[in-house]
Design a protein around this motif. Structure first.
Motif, mmCIF file in Angstrom:
data_model
loop_
_atom_site.group_PDB
_atom_site.id
_atom_site.type_symbol
_atom_site.label_atom_id
_atom_site.label_comp_id
_atom_site.label_asym_id
_atom_site.label_seq_id
_atom_site.Cartn_x
_atom_site.Cartn_y
_atom_site.Cartn_z
ATOM 1 N N VAL A 208 3.897 12.612 13.058
ATOM 2 C CA VAL A 208 3.266 12.564 11.624
ATOM 3 C C VAL A 208 1.971 11.707 11.997
ATOM 4 O O VAL A 208 1.011 12.078 11.621
ATOM 5 N N LEU A 209 2.248 10.624 12.670
ATOM 6 C CA LEU A 209 0.967 9.644 12.799
ATOM 7 C C LEU A 209 -0.015 10.069 13.892
ATOM 8 O O LEU A 209 -1.147 9.448 13.851
ATOM 9 N N LEU B 32 0.800 -1.106 0.065
ATOM 10 C CA LEU B 32 0.030 -0.026 -0.044
ATOM 11 C C LEU B 32 0.886 1.321 0.081
ATOM 12 O O LEU B 32 0.580 2.207 -0.628
ATOM 13 N N PHE B 33 2.045 1.196 0.604
ATOM 14 C CA PHE B 33 3.002 2.381 0.666
ATOM 15 C C PHE B 33 3.389 2.741 -0.666
ATOM 16 O O PHE B 33 3.382 3.748 -1.201
ATOM 17 N N LEU B 34 3.875 1.509 -1.439
ATOM 18 C CA LEU B 34 4.082 1.696 -2.814
ATOM 19 C C LEU B 34 3.001 2.275 -3.839
ATOM 20 O O LEU B 34 3.317 3.053 -4.653
ATOM 21 N N ILE B 35 1.971 1.902 -3.529
ATOM 22 C CA ILE B 35 0.804 2.343 -4.283
ATOM 23 C C ILE B 35 0.500 3.861 -3.925
ATOM 24 O O ILE B 35 0.282 4.728 -4.796
ATOM 25 N N GLN B 36 0.671 4.318 -2.688
ATOM 26 C CA GLN B 36 0.411 5.610 -2.349
ATOM 27 C C GLN B 36 1.483 6.548 -2.813
ATOM 28 O O GLN B 36 1.117 7.838 -3.476
ATOM 29 N N LEU B 37 2.830 5.979 -3.166
ATOM 30 C CA LEU B 37 3.954 6.907 -3.599
ATOM 31 C C LEU B 37 3.655 7.255 -5.044
ATOM 32 O O LEU B 37 3.596 8.382 -5.646
ATOM 33 N N THR B 38 2.637 6.101 -5.802
ATOM 34 C CA THR B 38 2.423 6.366 -7.228
ATOM 35 C C THR B 38 1.601 7.718 -7.535
ATOM 36 O O THR B 38 1.572 8.160 -8.566
ATOM 37 N N HIS B 39 0.830 7.873 -6.139
ATOM 38 C CA HIS B 39 -0.053 9.065 -6.490
ATOM 39 C C HIS B 39 0.781 10.416 -6.740
ATOM 40 O O HIS B 39 0.330 11.667 -6.981
ATOM 41 N N LEU C 29 -3.850 1.022 5.585
ATOM 42 C CA LEU C 29 -4.170 2.008 4.642
ATOM 43 C C LEU C 29 -3.737 3.488 5.123
ATOM 44 O O LEU C 29 -3.118 4.183 4.320
ATOM 45 N N ILE C 30 -4.094 3.632 6.246
ATOM 46 C CA ILE C 30 -4.072 4.837 6.719
ATOM 47 C C ILE C 30 -2.447 5.044 6.988
ATOM 48 O O ILE C 30 -1.758 6.211 6.776
ATOM 49 N N ILE C 31 -2.032 4.217 7.755
ATOM 50 C CA ILE C 31 -0.468 4.014 7.804
ATOM 51 C C ILE C 31 0.292 4.620 6.641
ATOM 52 O O ILE C 31 1.393 5.099 6.399
ATOM 53 N N SER C 32 0.031 3.450 5.646
ATOM 54 C CA SER C 32 0.783 3.650 4.479
ATOM 55 C C SER C 32 0.917 5.042 3.575
ATOM 56 O O SER C 32 1.634 5.497 3.084
#
Length: 205
Positions: free
Chosen positions: A144-145, A11-18, A99-102
């Motif tokens: 941040v969290l 999910l972290f990699l997916i979020q980076l694509t945004h 999802l939130i943490i990623s």
């Protein structure tokens, strides 16, 4: 269902694509805002002691990181909700917390360059000793969290993107505008110091 850490990494990699097309502007904006505030406040606090000037630097970093954790998470979740991305995630066998943490991890990664630049330039502008505790490795992610969950709630339930941004900005000002974040506790009233115990910014600073 995949193990939690594998879900988190994917999910972290997916979020980076945004952010693949706007990461540079996000990093530059994240660095300019705290540095400008450090410079302006440093001008007025030029005659203040080193403790007061240190609060200006650490407070700006905490404000910037926590603002990212709350406002960016809120706006990102509002964007995903409007585009149906959250409906897609709801069909997957993943933990909601992952999802939130990623999402926050992606923001944190982009915040690191601005934090380093703010620390280096801030110590020079404010003329304070350069000393970094190893605890910063824990403090920065926790800062941040600390408000990411609240940001996700605002993003999920805000009616419009403008409302989401207004609510998240208001909450940030309330939580971090009152308390010993950029101003030493000795300079604040007892009431504000008591209320500040409810804010995560107090402990991060």
């Amino acid at each position: 269902m995949q193990p939690y850490m594998i879900q988190l990494f994917d999910l972290f990699l997916i979020q980076l694509t945004h952010w693949r097309r706007s990461w540079l502007s996000a990093i530059l904006f994240g660095a300019v805002s705290p540095l400008l505030l450090v410079f302006l406040l440093g001008t007025f606090a030029a005659e203040a002691d080193v403790v007061a000037r240190s609060y200006i630097l650490s407070g700006n970093i905490v404000m910037s990181l926590s603002l990212d954790g709350l406002t960016k998470t809120a706006s990102h979740f509002a964007y995903m909700r409007a585009n149906g991305t959250l409906n897609f995630y709801a069909t997957l066998p993943i933990h909601r917390s992952a999802l939130i943490i990623s999402t926050v991890m992606a923001f944190l990664l982009m915040s690191i360059p601005s934090v380093i630049l703010t620390i280096l330039a801030g110590t020079f502008i404010l003329q304070i000793p350069f000393s970094i505790s190893p605890m910063i490795v824990l403090v920065i992610p926790i800062a941040v969290l600390s408000l990411a969950g609240l940001g996700a709630v605002v993003g999920l339930y805000g009616k419009t993107p403008d409302q989401v941004m207004s609510i998240s900005t208001f909450l940030t000002l309330i939580l971090f505008g009152f308390g010993p974040v950029m101003i030493p506790a000795e300079s604040l009233s007892p009431i504000i110091n008591t209320l500040s115990l409810l804010s995560p910014g107090t402990y991060a600073a």
